[in-house]
Design an enzyme around this catalytic site. Structure first.
Site, PDB file in Angstrom:
ATOM      1  N   ARG A   3       0.821  -1.233   0.000  1.00 34.02           N
ATOM      2  CA  ARG A   3       0.000   0.000   0.000  1.00 34.02           C
ATOM      3  C   ARG A   3       0.850   1.277   0.000  1.00 34.02           C
ATOM      4  O   ARG A   3       0.402   2.334   0.428  1.00 34.02           O
ATOM      5  CB  ARG A   3      -0.988   0.027   1.167  1.00 34.02           C
ATOM      6  CG  ARG A   3      -1.976  -1.101   1.084  1.00 34.02           C
ATOM      7  CD  ARG A   3      -3.216  -0.852   1.899  1.00 34.02           C
ATOM      8  NE  ARG A   3      -4.161  -1.917   1.663  1.00 34.02           N
ATOM      9  CZ  ARG A   3      -4.111  -3.101   2.247  1.00 34.02           C
ATOM     10  NH1 ARG A   3      -3.177  -3.367   3.127  1.00 34.02           N
ATOM     11  NH2 ARG A   3      -4.996  -4.013   1.965  1.00 34.02           N
ATOM     12  N   LYS A  44       3.324  12.003 -10.564  1.00 34.10           N
ATOM     13  CA  LYS A  44       2.448  11.190 -11.423  1.00 34.10           C
ATOM     14  C   LYS A  44       3.182   9.898 -11.753  1.00 34.10           C
ATOM     15  O   LYS A  44       4.347   9.927 -12.175  1.00 34.10           O
ATOM     16  CB  LYS A  44       2.131  11.926 -12.732  1.00 34.10           C
ATOM     17  CG  LYS A  44       1.012  12.928 -12.610  1.00 34.10           C
ATOM     18  CD  LYS A  44       0.610  13.460 -13.977  1.00 34.10           C
ATOM     19  CE  LYS A  44      -0.485  14.495 -13.871  1.00 34.10           C
ATOM     20  NZ  LYS A  44      -0.805  15.122 -15.174  1.00 34.10           N
ATOM     21  N   GLU A  53      10.113  19.839 -24.141  1.00 35.61           N
ATOM     22  CA  GLU A  53       9.347  19.991 -22.894  1.00 35.61           C
ATOM     23  C   GLU A  53       9.821  21.241 -22.132  1.00 35.61           C
ATOM     24  O   GLU A  53       9.039  21.905 -21.469  1.00 35.61           O
ATOM     25  CB  GLU A  53       9.461  18.750 -22.003  1.00 35.61           C
ATOM     26  CG  GLU A  53       8.757  17.508 -22.536  1.00 35.61           C
ATOM     27  CD  GLU A  53       7.234  17.458 -22.287  1.00 35.61           C
ATOM     28  OE1 GLU A  53       6.633  18.463 -21.845  1.00 35.61           O
ATOM     29  OE2 GLU A  53       6.652  16.390 -22.557  1.00 35.61           O
ATOM     30  N   LYS A  83       7.908  23.782 -12.391  1.00 32.38           N
ATOM     31  CA  LYS A  83       6.999  22.625 -12.352  1.00 32.38           C
ATOM     32  C   LYS A  83       6.527  22.370 -10.917  1.00 32.38           C
ATOM     33  O   LYS A  83       5.345  22.118 -10.667  1.00 32.38           O
ATOM     34  CB  LYS A  83       7.702  21.390 -12.933  1.00 32.38           C
ATOM     35  CG  LYS A  83       6.902  20.126 -12.657  1.00 32.38           C
ATOM     36  CD  LYS A  83       6.585  19.292 -13.839  1.00 32.38           C
ATOM     37  CE  LYS A  83       5.484  18.296 -13.472  1.00 32.38           C
ATOM     38  NZ  LYS A  83       5.587  17.050 -14.177  1.00 32.38           N
ATOM     39  N   GLU A 131      -4.315  17.702 -10.029  1.00 33.07           N
ATOM     40  CA  GLU A 131      -4.874  18.211 -11.286  1.00 33.07           C
ATOM     41  C   GLU A 131      -6.403  18.232 -11.211  1.00 33.07           C
ATOM     42  O   GLU A 131      -7.093  17.519 -11.928  1.00 33.07           O
ATOM     43  CB  GLU A 131      -4.402  17.339 -12.456  1.00 33.07           C
ATOM     44  CG  GLU A 131      -4.488  18.061 -13.779  1.00 33.07           C
ATOM     45  CD  GLU A 131      -3.770  17.318 -14.914  1.00 33.07           C
ATOM     46  OE1 GLU A 131      -2.588  16.948 -14.742  1.00 33.07           O
ATOM     47  OE2 GLU A 131      -4.386  17.124 -15.952  1.00 33.07           O
ATOM     48  N   ARG A 168      -2.713  22.629 -12.880  1.00 30.35           N
ATOM     49  CA  ARG A 168      -1.728  21.660 -13.392  1.00 30.35           C
ATOM     50  C   ARG A 168      -1.981  21.323 -14.860  1.00 30.35           C
ATOM     51  O   ARG A 168      -1.068  20.946 -15.589  1.00 30.35           O
ATOM     52  CB  ARG A 168      -1.733  20.393 -12.516  1.00 30.35           C
ATOM     53  CG  ARG A 168      -0.626  19.425 -12.874  1.00 30.35           C
ATOM     54  CD  ARG A 168      -0.385  18.352 -11.825  1.00 30.35           C
ATOM     55  NE  ARG A 168       0.725  17.505 -12.229  1.00 30.35           N
ATOM     56  CZ  ARG A 168       1.335  16.637 -11.458  1.00 30.35           C
ATOM     57  NH1 ARG A 168       0.949  16.483 -10.204  1.00 30.35           N
ATOM     58  NH2 ARG A 168       2.340  15.899 -11.899  1.00 30.35           N
ATOM     59  N   ASN A 182      -0.072  20.558 -19.892  1.00 29.64           N
ATOM     60  CA  ASN A 182      -0.420  19.826 -21.112  1.00 29.64           C
ATOM     61  C   ASN A 182      -0.345  20.701 -22.354  1.00 29.64           C
ATOM     62  O   ASN A 182      -0.836  20.295 -23.414  1.00 29.64           O
ATOM     63  CB  ASN A 182      -1.824  19.228 -20.987  1.00 29.64           C
ATOM     64  CG  ASN A 182      -1.798  17.976 -20.134  1.00 29.64           C
ATOM     65  OD1 ASN A 182      -0.856  17.195 -20.205  1.00 29.64           O
ATOM     66  ND2 ASN A 182      -2.809  17.810 -19.305  1.00 29.64           N
ATOM     67  N   HIS A 230       0.234  19.152 -25.755  1.00 23.86           N
ATOM     68  CA  HIS A 230       0.011  17.715 -25.615  1.00 23.86           C
ATOM     69  C   HIS A 230      -1.225  17.209 -26.350  1.00 23.86           C
ATOM     70  O   HIS A 230      -1.362  16.013 -26.551  1.00 23.86           O
ATOM     71  CB  HIS A 230      -0.060  17.334 -24.129  1.00 23.86           C
ATOM     72  CG  HIS A 230       1.320  17.225 -23.520  1.00 23.86           C
ATOM     73  ND1 HIS A 230       2.185  18.288 -23.477  1.00 23.86           N
ATOM     74  CD2 HIS A 230       1.974  16.180 -22.955  1.00 23.86           C
ATOM     75  CE1 HIS A 230       3.316  17.907 -22.904  1.00 23.86           C
ATOM     76  NE2 HIS A 230       3.214  16.629 -22.585  1.00 23.86           N
ATOM     77  N   HIS A 237      -0.376  13.822 -28.195  1.00 22.47           N
ATOM     78  CA  HIS A 237      -0.953  12.514 -27.893  1.00 22.47           C
ATOM     79  C   HIS A 237      -1.558  11.885 -29.147  1.00 22.47           C
ATOM     80  O   HIS A 237      -1.444  10.679 -29.370  1.00 22.47           O
ATOM     81  CB  HIS A 237      -2.016  12.630 -26.790  1.00 22.47           C
ATOM     82  CG  HIS A 237      -1.414  12.891 -25.444  1.00 22.47           C
ATOM     83  ND1 HIS A 237      -2.115  13.445 -24.400  1.00 22.47           N
ATOM     84  CD2 HIS A 237      -0.161  12.685 -24.977  1.00 22.47           C
ATOM     85  CE1 HIS A 237      -1.315  13.563 -23.344  1.00 22.47           C
ATOM     86  NE2 HIS A 237      -0.126  13.110 -23.679  1.00 22.47           N
ATOM     87  N   HIS A 259       8.161  11.071 -27.064  1.00 20.56           N
ATOM     88  CA  HIS A 259       7.073  11.904 -26.560  1.00 20.56           C
ATOM     89  C   HIS A 259       7.380  13.405 -26.709  1.00 20.56           C
ATOM     90  O   HIS A 259       6.577  14.179 -27.230  1.00 20.56           O
ATOM     91  CB  HIS A 259       6.779  11.537 -25.102  1.00 20.56           C
ATOM     92  CG  HIS A 259       5.813  12.466 -24.450  1.00 20.56           C
ATOM     93  ND1 HIS A 259       4.495  12.549 -24.847  1.00 20.56           N
ATOM     94  CD2 HIS A 259       5.966  13.379 -23.454  1.00 20.56           C
ATOM     95  CE1 HIS A 259       3.885  13.472 -24.124  1.00 20.56           C
ATOM     96  NE2 HIS A 259       4.752  13.991 -23.275  1.00 20.56           N
TER      97      HIS A 259
HETATM   98  N1  GLY Z   1       3.753  16.054 -17.130  1.00 26.44           N
HETATM   99  C1  GLY Z   1       2.587  16.740 -16.750  1.00 26.44           C
HETATM  100  C2  GLY Z   1       2.315  16.680 -15.293  1.00 26.44           C
HETATM  101  O1  GLY Z   1       3.128  16.204 -14.536  1.00 26.44           O
HETATM  102  O2  GLY Z   1       1.260  17.099 -14.859  1.00 26.44           O
END
Ligand code: GLY
Length: 310
Positions: A60, A82, A124, A176, A186, A196, A200, A203, A207, A220
């Site tokens: 967990r 993430k 990026e 960031k 987000e 957040r 994107n 993106h 994508h 990417h």
């Molecule tokens: N790479 C986008 C984020 O971490 O929200």
């Protein structure tokens, strides 16, 4: 003073899957990891995302550290918690939020990073600079004007280079981290210019490009490079981005290096792929556009005339 167990995984997005996840968890278990132990992700974004996911569900949740070794993972994916795996139904659709206990960045690892990986990382970086503010945008652009990703390795012998690279990466990470601190999960309802979601930027098209080429043609970050160019064009038409700033944006993306050819991809394929994007909210696709450099704006496709997109 720690006992260390090493597990290696295959290189590339195709290994960021449930099979690798299960193998990693089995390795944790067979190595006897307990809740007082930690996992360390040493590698690029694939390694970081998979290790973070495994660490978030093993017993967990155990601690984990990120030691990113690509530019993209240093400035973006290692920061913010993430984690994910890819699956038959889409890229990064399965995952958790699990913050690393720390992120250790050593720019020396970039000495041997292939040129395409550098280009992907710098795309990026341009993305973050563009949505952040003029200062980070200019810092990124000045760096790229001085140090081309095509000749990166040779700059490491110049004393001021590592200092400038460290400074740029620190500024990128700070930006960031600031966004993530204010909107860690987000939040789906947020659509302000510091949510957040603005990360994107570029993106939506990226994508779609990755999907129609089965995640094999673009790295990417390279797809994000094209995504920035497209978002800039759309922003000029619907968000009043000035032609001068659009030209500047195109120029700075060009400094990141050559992007793979995309002439073989048809507009209809892309439009079809938009339907699968995870940024779809209800039946509406979201675009991160710009009113100006440093002023992102979240717009749904309902507010963009179809002729602008096609
Ligand atoms: N790479 C986008 C984020 O971490 O929200």
């Amino acid at each position: 003073g720690f006992e260390v167990f090493i597990w290696k995984m295959g290189d590339g997005e195709r290994y960021k899957n449930f099979r690798s996840l299960e193998k990693a968890l089995r390795f944790f278990s067979e190595s006897g990891l307990t809740r007082s132990d930690a996992a360390i992700a040493l590698g690029g974004g694939v390694v970081g995302d998979l290790t973070g996911f495994a660490a978030s569900i093993y017993l967990r949740g155990i601690a984990f550290l990120q030691i990113p070794t690509t530019l993209l993972s240093m400035i973006d994916s290692s920061v913010g918690g993430k984690t994910s795996v890819n699956s038959d139904f889409g890229k990064n659709l399965i995952g958790t939020f699990h913050q690393p206990h720390g992120v250790l960045i050593d720019v020396e690892t970039l000495k041997t990073l292939p040129r395409r990986e550098l280009t992907a990382g710098f795309c990026e970086a341009v993305k973050q600079g563009t949505i952040a503010n003029k200062e980070l945008f200019d810092q990124t652009a000045d760096f790229l004007e001085k140090y081309s990703p095509n000749k990166f390795k040779k700059y490491f012998s110049q004393p001021e280079f590592s200092e400038k690279l460290n400074k740029l990466i620190r500024a990128q990470v700070n930006f960031k981290a600031e966004i993530v601190t204010n909107d860690e999960r987000e939040i789906f309802e947020r659509d302000d210019s510091r949510s957040r979601k603005i990360l994107n930027f570029g993106h939506t098209l990226a994508h779609a490009l990755e999907k129609v080429t089965d995640y094999k043609h673009f790295k990417h970050g390279e797809a994000v490079g094209y995504g920035i160019l497209a978002a800039g064009e759309i922003a000029k038409k619907v968000a009043n981005l000035s032609q001068n700033e659009l030209n500047l944006l195109n120029y700075v993306v060009s400094l990141t290096g050559k992007l793979p050819n995309c002439n073989h991809i048809k507009a209809e394929q892309i439009i079809e792929a938009f339907a699968f994007d995870k940024k779809n909210v209800g039946d509406s696709l979201q675009w991160i556009l710009l009113e100006a450099i440093g002023k992102p704006k979240i717009v749904t496709n309902k507010d963009i005339p179809p002729r602008v997109i096609s």
